[in-house]
Design a protein around this motif. Structure first.
Motif, PDB file in Angstrom:
ATOM      1  N   UNK A  58       0.841  -1.203   0.000  1.00 32.48           N
ATOM      2  CA  UNK A  58       0.000   0.000   0.000  1.00 32.48           C
ATOM      3  C   UNK A  58       0.871   1.245   0.000  1.00 32.48           C
ATOM      4  N   UNK A  59       1.875   1.247   0.851  1.00 27.60           N
ATOM      5  CA  UNK A  59       2.791   2.391   0.888  1.00 27.60           C
ATOM      6  C   UNK A  59       3.498   2.579  -0.450  1.00 27.60           C
ATOM      7  N   UNK A  60       3.934   1.469  -1.035  1.00 28.20           N
ATOM      8  CA  UNK A  60       4.633   1.569  -2.312  1.00 28.20           C
ATOM      9  C   UNK A  60       3.743   2.049  -3.433  1.00 28.20           C
TER      10      UNK A  60
ATOM     11  N   UNK B 169       4.596   7.885   3.866  1.00 27.48           N
ATOM     12  CA  UNK B 169       3.789   8.264   5.014  1.00 27.48           C
ATOM     13  C   UNK B 169       2.473   7.499   5.139  1.00 27.48           C
ATOM     14  N   UNK B 170       1.841   7.162   4.034  1.00 26.22           N
ATOM     15  CA  UNK B 170       0.517   6.532   4.056  1.00 26.22           C
ATOM     16  C   UNK B 170       0.627   5.038   3.757  1.00 26.22           C
ATOM     17  N   UNK B 171       0.112   4.170   4.666  1.00 22.32           N
ATOM     18  CA  UNK B 171      -0.489   4.525   5.937  1.00 22.32           C
ATOM     19  C   UNK B 171       0.525   4.336   7.054  1.00 22.32           C
ATOM     20  N   UNK B 172       0.185   4.851   8.245  1.00 24.27           N
ATOM     21  CA  UNK B 172       1.095   4.776   9.379  1.00 24.27           C
ATOM     22  C   UNK B 172       1.237   3.348   9.898  1.00 24.27           C
ATOM     23  N   UNK B 173       2.473   2.846   9.927  1.00 29.26           N
ATOM     24  CA  UNK B 173       2.733   1.516  10.490  1.00 29.26           C
ATOM     25  C   UNK B 173       2.369   1.453  11.970  1.00 29.26           C
ATOM     26  N   UNK B 174       2.734   2.504  12.710  1.00 28.94           N
ATOM     27  CA  UNK B 174       2.457   2.503  14.149  1.00 28.94           C
ATOM     28  C   UNK B 174       0.954   2.470  14.415  1.00 28.94           C
ATOM     29  N   UNK B 175       0.193   3.269  13.680  1.00 30.04           N
ATOM     30  CA  UNK B 175      -1.259   3.276  13.865  1.00 30.04           C
ATOM     31  C   UNK B 175      -1.872   1.948  13.446  1.00 30.04           C
ATOM     32  N   UNK B 176      -1.365   1.376  12.367  1.00 28.02           N
ATOM     33  CA  UNK B 176      -1.861   0.081  11.896  1.00 28.02           C
ATOM     34  C   UNK B 176      -1.616  -0.995  12.933  1.00 28.02           C
TER      35      UNK B 176
END
Length: 237
Positions: A90-92, A117-124
């Motif tokens: 998704x990030x790529x 930046x999209x999406x945040x690994x930490x938030x995921x």
């Protein structure tokens, strides 16, 4: 998504500056605490909540109950790992730069962030654990979700993510944890049930007492022995 303006016409950017502006107005010691909390502290706290939940799940009344409960708890960190892996393509594909690369005046608390930046690994990761815990234990799940929301706030506060990066991470983590939960339960429960019947490793799954095959407190009740019929010779006597 690069080149977003800072005039406030974009709500995502406007909210980014509002939240990150709190870091600019905060003392340096507070920002250092937020840096550690947002980068490591909340994730470590979520891990401790998972351990706490596992400790309680293994005390369920029967081996079958414990195996099912522990399977739900084990799925929480596994879901988080899977969600982060899903985020790689998704990030790529989106290729959204970090907000500080396109916008001036941000207070960036963490250096060296060169990936997208999209999406945040930490938030995921945080929300996947929170949603997974909610399946296993409602109260601890709500605590996990609250910690995940705090993680998302910290990522924007630190200037390393847009608010929509965080929202996207929440959605991805929740989707992976909840949609795949039935399949994970079906696979993990029989495996953990088998582990529970083993020797010392069984304590990782079930802390109850009694025969593993029959559940906690199962006691073999001896049937009363039938009295033998009196011998005819005894009667004759």
């Amino acid at each position: 998504m690069a080149g977003l303006d800072t005039t406030g016409s974009n709500p995502d950017v406007s909210l980014l500056y509002d939240i990150n502006g709190l870091a600019e107005d905060s003392p340096n010691w507070f920002n250092r605490i937020m840096e550690y909390v947002g980068e490591y502290g909340l994730v470590l706290t979520l891990v401790l909540v998972v351990v706490w939940c596992w400790w309680g799940a293994r005390k369920r009344g029967t081996l079958d109950d414990a195996a099912s409960s522990v399977a739900a708890v084990v799925w929480a960190p596994l879901a988080a790992a899977l969600a982060v892996v899903v985020n790689i393509p998704i990030r790529g594909f989106v290729e959204r730069p970090r907000p500080f690369r396109d916008h001036q005046g941000l207070e960036v608390l963490v250096d060296g962030k060169t990936d997208y930046s999209f999406v945040s690994d930490h938030a995921t990761l945080a929300m996947a654990i929170g949603a997974g815990l909610f399946v296993a234990n409602r109260k601890l799940g709500l605590l996990g979700i609250a910690l995940a929301v705090a993680e998302g706030f910290c990522r924007v506060f630190m200037g390393v993510h847009y608010p929509t990066d965080v929202v996207g991470g929440f959605a991805l983590g929740t989707a992976v944890a909840l949609l795949l939960s039935p399949l994970a339960q079906a696979v993990l429960t029989p495996v953990l049930r088998a582990v529970g019947r083993s020797g010392r490793a069984g304590r990782l799954v079930w802390a109850g007492r009694g025969p593993a095959g029959g559940g906690a407190g199962a006691v073999a009740i001896a049937e009363p022995r039938a009295e033998s019929a009196p011998d005819e010779r005894d009667l004759a006597a």
